[in-house]
Design a protein around this motif. Structure first.
Motif, PDB file in Angstrom:
ATOM      1  N   ILE A  15       0.809  -1.078   0.112  1.00  0.00           N
ATOM      2  CA  ILE A  15       0.056   0.043  -0.026  1.00  0.00           C
ATOM      3  C   ILE A  15       0.968   1.416   0.041  1.00  0.00           C
ATOM      4  CG2 ILE A  15      -1.656   1.215   1.365  1.00  0.00           C
ATOM      5  CD1 ILE A  15      -2.945  -1.246   2.045  1.00  0.00           C
ATOM      6  N   GLU A  16       1.927   1.173   0.520  1.00  0.00           N
ATOM      7  CA  GLU A  16       2.786   2.247   0.572  1.00  0.00           C
ATOM      8  C   GLU A  16       3.439   2.538  -0.685  1.00  0.00           C
ATOM      9  OE1 GLU A  16       5.070   5.468   2.043  1.00  0.00           O
ATOM     10  OE2 GLU A  16       3.652   4.468   3.299  1.00  0.00           O
ATOM     11  N   VAL A  17       3.770   1.445  -1.330  1.00  0.00           N
ATOM     12  CA  VAL A  17       4.568   1.738  -2.888  1.00  0.00           C
ATOM     13  C   VAL A  17       3.415   2.085  -3.635  1.00  0.00           C
ATOM     14  CG1 VAL A  17       5.181   0.166  -4.697  1.00  0.00           C
ATOM     15  CG2 VAL A  17       6.090  -0.223  -2.363  1.00  0.00           C
ATOM     16  N   HIS A  18       2.267   1.758  -3.368  1.00  0.00           N
ATOM     17  CA  HIS A  18       0.992   1.959  -4.412  1.00  0.00           C
ATOM     18  C   HIS A  18       0.730   3.749  -3.962  1.00  0.00           C
ATOM     19  CE1 HIS A  18      -3.181   2.394  -5.763  1.00  0.00           C
ATOM     20  NE2 HIS A  18      -2.744   1.516  -6.895  1.00  0.00           N
ATOM     21  N   LYS A  19       0.681   3.981  -2.714  1.00  0.00           N
ATOM     22  CA  LYS A  19       0.516   5.205  -2.404  1.00  0.00           C
ATOM     23  C   LYS A  19       1.336   6.396  -3.097  1.00  0.00           C
ATOM     24  CE  LYS A  19      -1.782   4.948   1.904  1.00  0.00           C
ATOM     25  NZ  LYS A  19      -1.761   5.486   3.509  1.00  0.00           N
ATOM     26  N   GLU A  20       2.729   5.705  -3.177  1.00  0.00           N
ATOM     27  CA  GLU A  20       3.879   6.575  -3.896  1.00  0.00           C
ATOM     28  C   GLU A  20       3.611   6.869  -5.316  1.00  0.00           C
ATOM     29  OE1 GLU A  20       7.097   9.089  -3.255  1.00  0.00           O
ATOM     30  OE2 GLU A  20       6.228   8.145  -1.722  1.00  0.00           O
ATOM     31  N   LEU A  21       3.563   5.693  -5.950  1.00  0.00           N
ATOM     32  CA  LEU A  21       3.363   5.730  -7.476  1.00  0.00           C
ATOM     33  C   LEU A  21       2.346   5.511  -7.988  1.00  0.00           C
ATOM     34  CD1 LEU A  21       5.952   2.599  -7.619  1.00  0.00           C
ATOM     35  CD2 LEU A  21       6.735   5.075  -7.902  1.00  0.00           C
ATOM     36  N   GLY A  22       1.110   5.205  -7.203  1.00  0.00           N
ATOM     37  CA  GLY A  22      -0.287   5.206  -8.089  1.00  0.00           C
ATOM     38  C   GLY A  22      -0.500   3.884  -8.903  1.00  0.00           C
ATOM     39  N   PRO A  23      -1.639   3.877  -9.475  1.00  0.00           N
ATOM     40  CA  PRO A  23      -1.897   2.854 -10.499  1.00  0.00           C
ATOM     41  C   PRO A  23      -1.299   2.968 -11.809  1.00  0.00           C
ATOM     42  CG  PRO A  23      -3.760   3.986 -10.180  1.00  0.00           C
ATOM     43  CD  PRO A  23      -2.791   4.428  -9.176  1.00  0.00           C
ATOM     44  N   GLY A  24      -1.135   1.943 -12.819  1.00  0.00           N
ATOM     45  CA  GLY A  24      -0.581   2.336 -14.321  1.00  0.00           C
ATOM     46  C   GLY A  24       0.533   2.086 -14.778  1.00  0.00           C
ATOM     47  N   LEU A  25       1.672   1.736 -13.796  1.00  0.00           N
ATOM     48  CA  LEU A  25       2.953   1.482 -14.138  1.00  0.00           C
ATOM     49  C   LEU A  25       3.048  -0.215 -14.521  1.00  0.00           C
ATOM     50  CD1 LEU A  25       5.033   3.527 -11.504  1.00  0.00           C
ATOM     51  CD2 LEU A  25       4.202   4.285 -13.916  1.00  0.00           C
ATOM     52  N   LEU A  26       4.105  -0.432 -14.782  1.00  0.00           N
ATOM     53  CA  LEU A  26       4.395  -1.795 -15.144  1.00  0.00           C
ATOM     54  C   LEU A  26       4.714  -2.592 -13.974  1.00  0.00           C
ATOM     55  CD1 LEU A  26       7.174  -1.627 -18.301  1.00  0.00           C
ATOM     56  CD2 LEU A  26       4.611  -2.060 -18.401  1.00  0.00           C
ATOM     57  N   GLU A  27       4.370  -3.987 -13.979  1.00  0.00           N
ATOM     58  CA  GLU A  27       4.439  -4.840 -12.860  1.00  0.00           C
ATOM     59  C   GLU A  27       5.714  -5.039 -12.046  1.00  0.00           C
ATOM     60  OE1 GLU A  27       4.709  -9.577 -12.461  1.00  0.00           O
ATOM     61  OE2 GLU A  27       2.976  -8.855 -13.683  1.00  0.00           O
ATOM     62  N   ASN A  28       6.732  -4.923 -13.241  1.00  0.00           N
ATOM     63  CA  ASN A  28       8.106  -4.914 -12.684  1.00  0.00           C
ATOM     64  C   ASN A  28       8.586  -3.620 -11.697  1.00  0.00           C
ATOM     65  OD1 ASN A  28      10.604  -6.497 -12.606  1.00  0.00           O
ATOM     66  ND2 ASN A  28      11.441  -4.908 -13.547  1.00  0.00           N
ATOM     67  N   THR A  29       8.098  -2.284 -12.083  1.00  0.00           N
ATOM     68  CA  THR A  29       8.171  -1.361 -11.236  1.00  0.00           C
ATOM     69  C   THR A  29       7.735  -1.715  -9.654  1.00  0.00           C
ATOM     70  OG1 THR A  29       8.050   0.137 -13.209  1.00  0.00           O
ATOM     71  CG2 THR A  29       7.782   1.081 -11.099  1.00  0.00           C
ATOM     72  N   TYR A  30       6.515  -2.173  -9.653  1.00  0.00           N
ATOM     73  CA  TYR A  30       5.868  -2.439  -8.312  1.00  0.00           C
ATOM     74  C   TYR A  30       6.780  -3.327  -7.504  1.00  0.00           C
ATOM     75  CZ  TYR A  30       2.026   0.312 -10.108  1.00  0.00           C
ATOM     76  OH  TYR A  30       1.457   1.371 -10.603  1.00  0.00           O
ATOM     77  N   LYS A  31       7.286  -4.536  -8.376  1.00  0.00           N
ATOM     78  CA  LYS A  31       7.922  -5.607  -7.718  1.00  0.00           C
ATOM     79  C   LYS A  31       9.252  -5.052  -7.199  1.00  0.00           C
ATOM     80  CE  LYS A  31       8.235  -8.930 -10.702  1.00  0.00           C
ATOM     81  NZ  LYS A  31       8.455  -9.714 -11.632  1.00  0.00           N
ATOM     82  N   GLN A  32       9.977  -4.239  -7.859  1.00  0.00           N
ATOM     83  CA  GLN A  32      11.281  -3.558  -7.738  1.00  0.00           C
ATOM     84  C   GLN A  32      10.951  -2.784  -6.254  1.00  0.00           C
ATOM     85  OE1 GLN A  32      14.179  -4.793  -8.488  1.00  0.00           O
ATOM     86  NE2 GLN A  32      13.278  -5.902  -9.832  1.00  0.00           N
ATOM     87  N   CYS A  33      10.121  -1.858  -6.449  1.00  0.00           N
ATOM     88  CA  CYS A  33       9.605  -0.981  -5.090  1.00  0.00           C
ATOM     89  C   CYS A  33       9.448  -1.688  -3.769  1.00  0.00           C
ATOM     90  CB  CYS A  33       8.579  -0.177  -5.428  1.00  0.00           C
ATOM     91  SG  CYS A  33       9.530   1.037  -6.695  1.00  0.00           S
ATOM     92  N   LEU A  34       8.524  -2.539  -3.949  1.00  0.00           N
ATOM     93  CA  LEU A  34       8.056  -3.647  -3.117  1.00  0.00           C
ATOM     94  C   LEU A  34       9.397  -4.254  -2.444  1.00  0.00           C
ATOM     95  CD1 LEU A  34       5.926  -4.472  -1.080  1.00  0.00           C
ATOM     96  CD2 LEU A  34       5.320  -6.415  -2.664  1.00  0.00           C
ATOM     97  N   ALA A  35      10.189  -5.051  -3.303  1.00  0.00           N
ATOM     98  CA  ALA A  35      11.393  -5.461  -2.899  1.00  0.00           C
ATOM     99  C   ALA A  35      12.311  -4.542  -1.968  1.00  0.00           C
ATOM    100  CB  ALA A  35      12.374  -5.773  -3.923  1.00  0.00           C
TER     101      ALA A  35
END
Length: 123
Positions: A15-35
């Protein structure tokens, strides 16, 4: 770490990652940020874990990869799609079965509110 505590912490970080980046990016972006977030609080995880199929006495590499394997007890499958379909759920359940991991989270980051895109699975 107990499952509910672990999954709740992972969901909070997502949720923290999503709040920072919002929807609409590639899956890999969220994966790297969650990591990155997992590493900041020292939760052990592996990215892109290859998952071969055991058939009789052979191991068959079929291209299956777990997005995030957390603490060796939680599989997290990330998506960034308009809609989660049954095939996405089947993919996570297959990974859980092959890896002999009982708990999984399917997260679709392409939601306005991430909690609406999270499903928990238990085998």
């Amino acid at each position: 770490m107990e499952f509910d505590n672990l999954s709740n912490r992972v969901i909070g970080l997502a949720i923290e990652v999503h709040k920072e980046l919002g929807p609409g990016l590639l899956e890999n972006t969220y994966k790297q940020c969650l990591a990155y977030e997992l590493s900041q609080i020292q939760i052990k995880f592996l990215l892109e874990v290859e998952l071969p199929v055991q058939y009789k006495e052979i191991s068959v590499s079929c291209g299956y990869r777990i997005d995030l394997l957390i603490e060796n007890k939680l599989i997290v499958e990330l998506k960034s799609v308009d809609e989660v379909h049954p095939i996405h759920e089947a993919q996570l359940l297959t990974y859980m079965k092959l890896a002999k991991i009982r708990i999984g989270l399917l997260m679709n980051f392409n939601e306005k509110i991430l909690k609406n895109g999270i499903k928990r699975f238990v085998l």
